[in-house]
Write a protein that holds these residues in place. Structure first.
Motif, PDB file in Angstrom:
ATOM      1  N   ASN A 111      37.426  37.483  41.297  1.00  0.00           N
ATOM      2  CA  ASN A 111      37.958  37.188  42.887  1.00  0.00           C
ATOM      3  C   ASN A 111      36.850  36.652  43.855  1.00  0.00           C
ATOM      4  O   ASN A 111      35.415  36.492  43.117  1.00  0.00           O
ATOM      5  CB  ASN A 111      38.102  38.821  43.137  1.00  0.00           C
ATOM      6  N   SER A 112      37.068  36.204  45.013  1.00  0.00           N
ATOM      7  CA  SER A 112      35.864  35.779  45.898  1.00  0.00           C
ATOM      8  C   SER A 112      35.281  37.062  46.478  1.00  0.00           C
ATOM      9  O   SER A 112      35.733  38.048  46.246  1.00  0.00           O
ATOM     10  CB  SER A 112      36.635  34.776  46.764  1.00  0.00           C
ATOM     11  N   PHE A 138      43.501  38.517  46.779  1.00  0.00           N
ATOM     12  CA  PHE A 138      42.454  37.438  46.932  1.00  0.00           C
ATOM     13  C   PHE A 138      43.263  36.171  46.750  1.00  0.00           C
ATOM     14  O   PHE A 138      44.058  36.126  45.724  1.00  0.00           O
ATOM     15  CB  PHE A 138      41.454  37.567  45.838  1.00  0.00           C
ATOM     16  N   SER A 194      41.762  32.561  44.235  1.00  0.00           N
ATOM     17  CA  SER A 194      40.966  33.352  43.215  1.00  0.00           C
ATOM     18  C   SER A 194      40.470  32.384  42.011  1.00  0.00           C
ATOM     19  O   SER A 194      40.693  31.381  42.032  1.00  0.00           O
ATOM     20  CB  SER A 194      41.555  34.700  42.760  1.00  0.00           C
ATOM     21  N   SER A 226      33.491  32.523  44.066  1.00  0.00           N
ATOM     22  CA  SER A 226      33.816  33.480  42.972  1.00  0.00           C
ATOM     23  C   SER A 226      32.407  34.301  43.301  1.00  0.00           C
ATOM     24  O   SER A 226      31.486  34.104  43.285  1.00  0.00           O
ATOM     25  CB  SER A 226      33.806  33.173  41.774  1.00  0.00           C
ATOM     26  N   SER A 241      47.613  40.168  43.672  1.00  0.00           N
ATOM     27  CA  SER A 241      46.154  40.275  44.293  1.00  0.00           C
ATOM     28  C   SER A 241      46.145  39.762  45.769  1.00  0.00           C
ATOM     29  O   SER A 241      46.832  39.053  46.147  1.00  0.00           O
ATOM     30  CB  SER A 241      45.537  38.975  43.499  1.00  0.00           C
TER      31      SER A 241
END
Length: 658
Positions: A492-493, A450, A453, A510, A448
């Motif tokens: 995800n953010s 991010f 997360s 988020s 990922s």
């Protein structure tokens, strides 16, 4: 092996006079009796390099006028106390001053432990030098001249070294010191050559005499290193930097190796070399009990004052713990652990041929996993890739276990027989890059982008209402495959925290959008898409623990033991087959932080109405508390033995007599 050992340090400078001047045979014996001690490690040679007895292989301390080692052995043996003998192997400061060319050097010619001779401290020797023969002669002298009950050699392990002896040897082999793989091979050979010389020096004279080479850590996955010893001494001083997490992790690996082992703590407030420091008696009581609960004998570190007078307060303190150990020994001999779960150690897997090296993050994964298993009251072992997995119901692959051909074959056989896997992070991925080696109902897409997360579970947590829970460690992007079940989603953010994109004080919230599964289940078991064990070791997040407890309970439908013991409690189940009984150990203490990063145990509360249920198919004749021999009411229905302990503190053993 004895149960109640003291490791009596005696590292004594030549600048101190009157060495051993107040030693008294009677006082030495009185303190051993006060401390309920049945074995004491006494010194032939210390880190300063001095012998504490007449010697031709070494030099006796210049301010010692008699054979202190001989006097201690005679006094101890007279009252039935064993005397393993200590020799400092890796350190010898007296000799370091006359033979600095025998010391370990880094690539910049710096020494270790102390980087030079203008800094107070010790300097470590390379065993690829003539020093190894000097040390062997010292060991042989002790074994020949004294009735030692064992030999303890300290500060030794596979060491990196670029001294000129190592440089000359690697060139003689046709390589050079820039070839790291060749250097590593030589360092390994240097260590095994050292252990053979020392073991031969002992066993040529007294075959079978116990020998231990102490590196302060038993490397998981290196059975070859463990088996150069006759037994293991697991150095683990909770206040000395190891913490209270360390011993269970170390012991639950040691118990799978088929060797006798003991847990070594200290009487000190902090660690070795501390004079006038004491921990609370409750701490030593708990630490000794923790050894017993994990199938280990006990050792407590002390340091003798230079004048040789045994400290009364120290042995009164040790006696508080050891009088309890003495009463419990009958239920702690020749036991084997009963476990549902095998935690495949990241460290162990990294030590395999083809294993992935531990990075700065994944080195915490073993610790985090053990914390969660202890707090969840699970029965577990820590294993390496050589372990027999057939006794277990679940195998945990924490965060960074990439699947080699060897691991693939072993785990495939385990799953084929009905075993289940719990994999997290990059665990379960093949080393060849082909994706997951087992069917967790998910396909891997990549790491990922991010961090952190969020995880939105599809199940209710027992403590908290449902939410998007932050996970700080590295995550993986995955997608559900045919037959897979999603148990929660990854979110995800909005963006990672950066120069022109940041929000609030820490990290961006988020975006509340489903970005794929975060936990899945397939035929092989459950997969979680983050390094959750690393996360728990470093952050200690309650939701992270409860995600894992949910997954484990879903996989482990037939747990051997269930209890309402609080999270800081520890429980184990040991089988004493020779007596046809099981011993359920329960411990409780809550370390608090004092000073700077020092964990202290002082107050130990009384626990009431602790409920335990244990799966046991064989009829149980009696359940009783040990060592009290108090009968405990129980019922056995449908293969489950249930009982309630009305009141206890620190450590309680419950015996199920078949």
């Amino acid at each position: 092996m004895k149960f109640r050992q003291v490791h009596l340090d005696f590292h004594t400078s030549e600048a101190i006079k009157g060495i051993g001047s107040q030693f008294s045979k009677q006082q030495f014996q009185d303190m051993l009796k006060l401390g309920h001690v049945d074995s004491i490690t006494v010194f032939s040679k210390c880190h300063h390099g001095w012998a504490y007895h007449p010697s031709t292989a070494n030099e006796m301390h210049p301010h010692l006028s008699f054979d202190l080692l001989g006097a201690q052995i005679e006094a101890a043996h007279e009252i039935g106390v064993n005397t393993p003998v200590y020799l400092s192997a890796g350190l010898d400061e007296k000799l370091a001053r006359t033979h600095p060319e025998w010391l370990i050097r880094d690539q910049n010619e710096k020494t270790n432990w102390s980087p030079n001779f203008m800094t107070p401290g010790y300097h470590q020797f390379c065993m690829n030098t003539p020093y190894v023969d000097v040390l062997a002669a010292q060991v042989k002298e002790v074994v020949t001249n004294y009735d030692a009950d064992g030999i303890f050699l300290d500060i030794v392990d596979v060491r990196e070294c670029y001294c000129q002896y190592c440089v000359a040897e690697i060139r003689r082999r046709g390589s050079d010191p820039r070839q790291l793989s060749d250097m590593k091979q030589m360092w390994e050979e240097t260590y095994f050559n050292y252990t053979k010389k020392m073991n031969d020096a002992v066993h040529d004279i007294k075959p079978g005499l116990p020998v231990y080479h102490n590196s302060s850590h038993v490397a998981r996955g290196r059975r070859d290193l463990a088996h150069v010893n006759t037994h293991l001494e697991l150095e683990s001083l909770p206040t000395g930097g190891w913490g209270y997490d360390h011993f269970p992790l170390s012991a639950r690996y040691a118990q799978t190796l088929g060797m006798d082992y003991l847990g070594m703590t200290g009487k000190f407030h902090l660690s070795w070399g501390e004079f006038g420091g004491f921990k609370h008696p409750n701490a030593l009581r708990y630490e000794a009990a923790l050894s017993l609960a994990n199938g280990a004998r006990c050792s407590i570190g002390d340091q003798l004052h230079p004048v040789g007078f045994m400290d009364h307060a120290t042995y009164a303190l040790i006696g508080e713990a050891y009088k309890e150990v003495e009463a419990k020994e009958a239920w702690c001999r020749e036991v084997t652990a009963i476990s549902d779960i095998a935690l495949l150690s990241v460290e162990a897997a990294s030590n395999d041929e083809g294993g992935t090296a531990i990075d700065e993050n994944s080195k915490h994964s073993d610790t985090g996993a053990v914390r969660i298993l202890l707090e969840g009251n699970y029965l577990f072992d820590v294993v390496d890739t050589q372990a027999d997995l057939s006794p277990y119901k679940v195998v945990i692959l924490p965060d960074a276990i990439l699947i080699t051909e060897q691991i693939q074959a072993k785990l495939a056989a385990f799953v084929a027989k009905g075993g289940k896997l719990l994999a997290t992070g990059q665990s379960g991925l093949s080393t060849d890059g082909a994706g997951f080696a087992f069917d967790f109902g998910v396909q891997w897409k990549g790491v990922s982008s991010f961090k952190p997360s969020y995880f939105k579970p599809d199940f209710e947590l027992p403590t908290l209402q449902n939410a998007s829970f932050v996970i700080y460690s590295e995550g993986q992007d995955v997608e559900l495959s045919a037959g897979g079940t999603a148990l929660g989603s990854k979110e995800n953010s909005y963006f990672n925290r950066d120069l022109f994109t940041f929000c609030s004080h820490q990290h961006t919230p988020s975006d509340l959008e489903n970005s794929g599964p975060g936990m899945t289940e397939g035929p092989a078991g459950i997969y979680v898409a983050w390094n959750v064990f690393e996360d728990y070791a470093l952050k200690g997040s309650l939701p992270v623990k409860e995600f894992i407890l949910f997954a484990l309970d879903r996989l482990l439908t037939n747990k051997t033991l269930r209890t309402n013991l609080p999270a800081q409690g520890v429980t184990t189940l040991q089988a004493q087959n020779g007596s046809n009984r099981w011993i359920n150990h329960l411990l409780y203490a809550s370390p608090v932080r004092r000073g700077q990063n020092v964990e202290i145990i002082e107050d130990i509360p009384v626990l009431r109405d602790t409920e335990v249920a244990i799966a046991a198919a064989e009829p149980v004749r009696e359940v009783y508390l040990a060592p009290e021999n108090t009968t405990l009411p129980f019922r056995q229905e449908n293969g489950i033995v249930s009982y309630t302990i009305p009141q206890w503190s620190c450590h309680q053993m419950v015996v199920l007599q078949f």
